[in-house]
Design a protein around this motif. Structure first.
Motif, PDB file in Angstrom:
ATOM      1  N   SER A 116      -4.175  -0.439   7.213  1.00  0.00           N
ATOM      2  CA  SER A 116      -4.820  -0.540   6.051  1.00  0.00           C
ATOM      3  C   SER A 116      -5.151   0.745   5.735  1.00  0.00           C
ATOM      4  CB  SER A 116      -5.999  -1.447   5.833  1.00  0.00           C
ATOM      5  OG  SER A 116      -7.217  -1.047   6.473  1.00  0.00           O
ATOM      6  N   ILE A 117      -5.512   1.726   6.668  1.00  0.00           N
ATOM      7  CA  ILE A 117      -5.943   2.992   6.573  1.00  0.00           C
ATOM      8  C   ILE A 117      -4.739   3.577   5.986  1.00  0.00           C
ATOM      9  CG2 ILE A 117      -6.719   5.253   7.328  1.00  0.00           C
ATOM     10  CD1 ILE A 117      -8.763   3.473   8.788  1.00  0.00           C
ATOM     11  N   MET A 118      -3.623   3.769   6.653  1.00  0.00           N
ATOM     12  CA  MET A 118      -2.276   4.285   6.125  1.00  0.00           C
ATOM     13  C   MET A 118      -1.779   3.876   4.650  1.00  0.00           C
ATOM     14  SD  MET A 118       0.445   4.140   9.356  1.00  0.00           S
ATOM     15  CE  MET A 118      -0.199   4.890  11.069  1.00  0.00           C
ATOM     16  N   TYR A 119      -2.125   2.668   4.383  1.00  0.00           N
ATOM     17  CA  TYR A 119      -1.813   2.128   3.254  1.00  0.00           C
ATOM     18  C   TYR A 119      -2.724   2.891   2.073  1.00  0.00           C
ATOM     19  CZ  TYR A 119      -1.946  -1.216  -1.064  1.00  0.00           C
ATOM     20  OH  TYR A 119      -1.702  -1.622  -2.288  1.00  0.00           O
ATOM     21  N   GLU A 120      -3.764   3.161   2.473  1.00  0.00           N
ATOM     22  CA  GLU A 120      -4.792   3.627   1.283  1.00  0.00           C
ATOM     23  C   GLU A 120      -4.321   5.279   1.213  1.00  0.00           C
ATOM     24  OE1 GLU A 120      -8.418   1.717   1.613  1.00  0.00           O
ATOM     25  OE2 GLU A 120      -9.350   3.294   0.545  1.00  0.00           O
ATOM     26  N   GLY A 121      -4.037   5.634   2.453  1.00  0.00           N
ATOM     27  CA  GLY A 121      -3.587   7.294   2.471  1.00  0.00           C
ATOM     28  C   GLY A 121      -2.319   7.375   1.449  1.00  0.00           C
ATOM     29  N   ILE A 122      -1.492   6.230   1.623  1.00  0.00           N
ATOM     30  CA  ILE A 122      -0.190   6.491   0.782  1.00  0.00           C
ATOM     31  C   ILE A 122      -0.586   6.491  -0.575  1.00  0.00           C
ATOM     32  CG2 ILE A 122       1.825   5.495   0.242  1.00  0.00           C
ATOM     33  CD1 ILE A 122       2.192   4.624   3.303  1.00  0.00           C
ATOM     34  N   LEU A 123      -1.499   5.405  -0.872  1.00  0.00           N
ATOM     35  CA  LEU A 123      -1.960   5.569  -2.517  1.00  0.00           C
ATOM     36  C   LEU A 123      -2.650   6.771  -2.830  1.00  0.00           C
ATOM     37  CD1 LEU A 123      -3.268   1.805  -2.744  1.00  0.00           C
ATOM     38  CD2 LEU A 123      -1.179   2.627  -3.437  1.00  0.00           C
ATOM     39  N   LEU A 124      -3.382   7.336  -1.926  1.00  0.00           N
ATOM     40  CA  LEU A 124      -4.010   8.678  -2.302  1.00  0.00           C
ATOM     41  C   LEU A 124      -3.210   9.822  -2.351  1.00  0.00           C
ATOM     42  CD1 LEU A 124      -7.360   8.265  -0.264  1.00  0.00           C
ATOM     43  CD2 LEU A 124      -7.395   7.997  -2.716  1.00  0.00           C
ATOM     44  N   ASN A 125      -2.236   9.877  -1.697  1.00  0.00           N
ATOM     45  CA  ASN A 125      -1.380  10.935  -1.432  1.00  0.00           C
ATOM     46  C   ASN A 125      -0.511  11.254  -2.920  1.00  0.00           C
ATOM     47  OD1 ASN A 125       0.875  12.861  -0.278  1.00  0.00           O
ATOM     48  ND2 ASN A 125       2.231  11.146  -0.519  1.00  0.00           N
ATOM     49  N   ASP A 126      -0.913  12.531  -3.233  1.00  0.00           N
ATOM     50  CA  ASP A 126      -0.058  13.090  -4.504  1.00  0.00           C
ATOM     51  C   ASP A 126       1.389  13.526  -4.474  1.00  0.00           C
ATOM     52  OD1 ASP A 126      -1.067  15.096  -3.368  1.00  0.00           O
ATOM     53  OD2 ASP A 126      -2.642  15.494  -4.625  1.00  0.00           O
ATOM     54  N   ASP A 127       1.785  13.845  -3.162  1.00  0.00           N
ATOM     55  CA  ASP A 127       3.189  14.307  -3.120  1.00  0.00           C
ATOM     56  C   ASP A 127       4.224  13.345  -2.893  1.00  0.00           C
ATOM     57  OD1 ASP A 127       5.353  15.729  -2.096  1.00  0.00           O
ATOM     58  OD2 ASP A 127       4.343  16.821  -0.614  1.00  0.00           O
ATOM     59  N   LEU A 128       4.656  12.696  -3.865  1.00  0.00           N
ATOM     60  CA  LEU A 128       5.538  11.709  -3.866  1.00  0.00           C
ATOM     61  C   LEU A 128       6.772  11.823  -2.913  1.00  0.00           C
ATOM     62  CD1 LEU A 128       5.426  10.447  -7.647  1.00  0.00           C
ATOM     63  CD2 LEU A 128       4.102   9.570  -5.743  1.00  0.00           C
ATOM     64  N   SER A 129       7.086  13.100  -2.707  1.00  0.00           N
ATOM     65  CA  SER A 129       8.366  13.397  -1.796  1.00  0.00           C
ATOM     66  C   SER A 129       8.044  12.808  -0.453  1.00  0.00           C
ATOM     67  CB  SER A 129       8.822  15.059  -1.819  1.00  0.00           C
ATOM     68  OG  SER A 129       7.881  15.524  -1.339  1.00  0.00           O
ATOM     69  N   LYS A 130       6.832  12.739  -0.077  1.00  0.00           N
ATOM     70  CA  LYS A 130       6.414  12.154   1.400  1.00  0.00           C
ATOM     71  C   LYS A 130       6.569  10.506   1.505  1.00  0.00           C
ATOM     72  CE  LYS A 130       4.002  16.244   2.608  1.00  0.00           C
ATOM     73  NZ  LYS A 130       2.613  17.047   2.910  1.00  0.00           N
ATOM     74  N   THR A 131       6.201   9.992   0.346  1.00  0.00           N
ATOM     75  CA  THR A 131       6.079   8.576   0.141  1.00  0.00           C
ATOM     76  C   THR A 131       6.910   7.791   1.147  1.00  0.00           C
ATOM     77  OG1 THR A 131       5.144   8.816  -1.825  1.00  0.00           O
ATOM     78  CG2 THR A 131       5.468   6.486  -1.221  1.00  0.00           C
ATOM     79  N   GLU A 132       8.116   7.802   1.216  1.00  0.00           N
ATOM     80  CA  GLU A 132       9.350   7.480   1.758  1.00  0.00           C
ATOM     81  C   GLU A 132       9.025   7.434   3.376  1.00  0.00           C
ATOM     82  OE1 GLU A 132      13.250   7.577   0.433  1.00  0.00           O
ATOM     83  OE2 GLU A 132      13.807   6.472   2.114  1.00  0.00           O
ATOM     84  N   GLY A 133       8.752   8.684   3.733  1.00  0.00           N
ATOM     85  CA  GLY A 133       8.486   8.881   5.280  1.00  0.00           C
ATOM     86  C   GLY A 133       7.330   8.262   5.786  1.00  0.00           C
ATOM     87  N   LEU A 134       6.309   8.194   4.759  1.00  0.00           N
ATOM     88  CA  LEU A 134       4.909   7.737   5.133  1.00  0.00           C
ATOM     89  C   LEU A 134       5.198   6.111   5.225  1.00  0.00           C
ATOM     90  CD1 LEU A 134       2.757   9.973   2.929  1.00  0.00           C
ATOM     91  CD2 LEU A 134       2.683  10.255   5.260  1.00  0.00           C
ATOM     92  N   LEU A 135       5.797   5.662   4.282  1.00  0.00           N
ATOM     93  CA  LEU A 135       6.000   4.219   4.406  1.00  0.00           C
ATOM     94  C   LEU A 135       6.686   3.812   5.556  1.00  0.00           C
ATOM     95  CD1 LEU A 135       6.900   3.245   0.466  1.00  0.00           C
ATOM     96  CD2 LEU A 135       5.067   2.581   1.981  1.00  0.00           C
TER      97      LEU A 135
END
Ligand code: ZN
Length: 303
Positions: free
Chosen positions: A261-280
């Protein structure tokens, strides 16, 4: 009554009509984003099918309605597992669905978070939801439609939308802070904490510990604030400090669902979309038996 639920007019009138036409059995898929009222609607529909006072709605006051609300009604069962419903749970449902109801009304099985269902459990479930026996209803809930297509095709899909800030009686900013999570917002409204008062990222472990212990919304808010503090400062932090942050989270709780759940929230807060896939991808690793602490470190080094 359905009328007491704010929002989702379309879903409400659809479900009321389903009750009114007196179906003998049915399979439904209630889907909506996280934080939407999937359970509220599942229970409302279960009450509507079983209420002893109102044949086309639910009264919310009769013995049946009250017992369904408190989880003490044997013919309405919630089946869940945070890591995905398992095949033996599905087998149990199949067994119970084929036996007669306790109270002589309708048996309702609420199967939560179907998106986490593994293939073998899904296959077992398909057989029973295809043609439920008379008086048997399945309500499956999911946060996405990214599920096995044969499950979707065998169910009546009902979209449950999130309440908007106005319907919840809060500001846009407060809504964003909780990502529209209705349950958290309702708790927050009762206590009134200042969301602007800052909390340091370095204290996240303590707040997680407190939350695991007390389950209070105040602790939950402090976790969210710590994470926001980290996100706001992450570009100025050394790798060693990011690793420390990940270790603090792990020190707070070793539970996979907390990390998730903390990672999920981190992804929502992250403004650098190029990182989203790797984070997911890293977050997705938690579904497998990987080392939670390692996954947290990888995640917060990358974000
Ligand atoms: Zn009732």
């Amino acid at each position: 009554m359905f009328g007491d639920i704010i929002s989702n007019e379309e879903a409400k009138s659809f479900l009321k009509n389903e009750i009114k036409i007196g179906k003998k059995s049915g399979t439904y898929l209630f889907y909506g984003e996280r934080g939407s009222e999937l359970m509220e609607f599942s229970l409302a529909f279960a009450k509507g099918l079983n209420c002893s006072e109102d044949p086309v709605d639910f009264c919310g006051k009769c013995d049946v309605c009250l017992r369904i609300d408190s989880g003490n009604y044997p013919d309405v069962e919630v089946v869940e597992d945070p890591t995905g419903i398992k095949i033996n749970q599905v087998r149990e449902v199949i067994y119970k669905a084929s036996s007669s109801s306790y109270e002589g009304r309708k048996k309702v099985f609420i199967l939560k978070d179907i998106e986490n269902l593994r293939v073998e459990a899904a296959n077992a479930l398909l057989k029973i939801i295809e043609e439920p026996g008379e008086g048997t209803f399945f309500i499956m809930t999911s946060h996405s439609l990214n599920i096995i297509p044969t499950i979707i095709s065998r169910s009546t899909a009902v979209h449950i939308k999130k309440k908007n800030p106005e319907e919840l009686g809060i500001t846009e900013e407060e809504y964003e802070f909780f990502f529209g999570d209705v349950a958290e917002i309702e708790m927050y409204k009762k206590i009134g904490i200042d969301l602007h008062h800052p909390v340091s990222y370095s204290d996240i472990g303590e707040h997680i510990k407190n939350y695991v212990k007390d389950g209070e919304i105040e602790s939950r808010i402090n976790i969210k604030k710590s994470l926001r503090d980290f996100m706001g400062n992450r570009r100025f932090l050394d790798d060693i400090e990011k690793i420390y942050f990940a270790e603090e989270i792990y020190r707070g709780s070793r539970d996979r669902s907390v990390a998730e759940s903390i990672m999920y929230e981190g992804i929502l807060l992250n403004d650098d979309l190029s990182k989203t896939e790797g984070l997911l991808h890293i977050k997705g690793m938690l579904r497998f038996p990987v080392n939670v602490q390692l996954a947290l470190k990888m995640f917060f080094l990358k974000i």
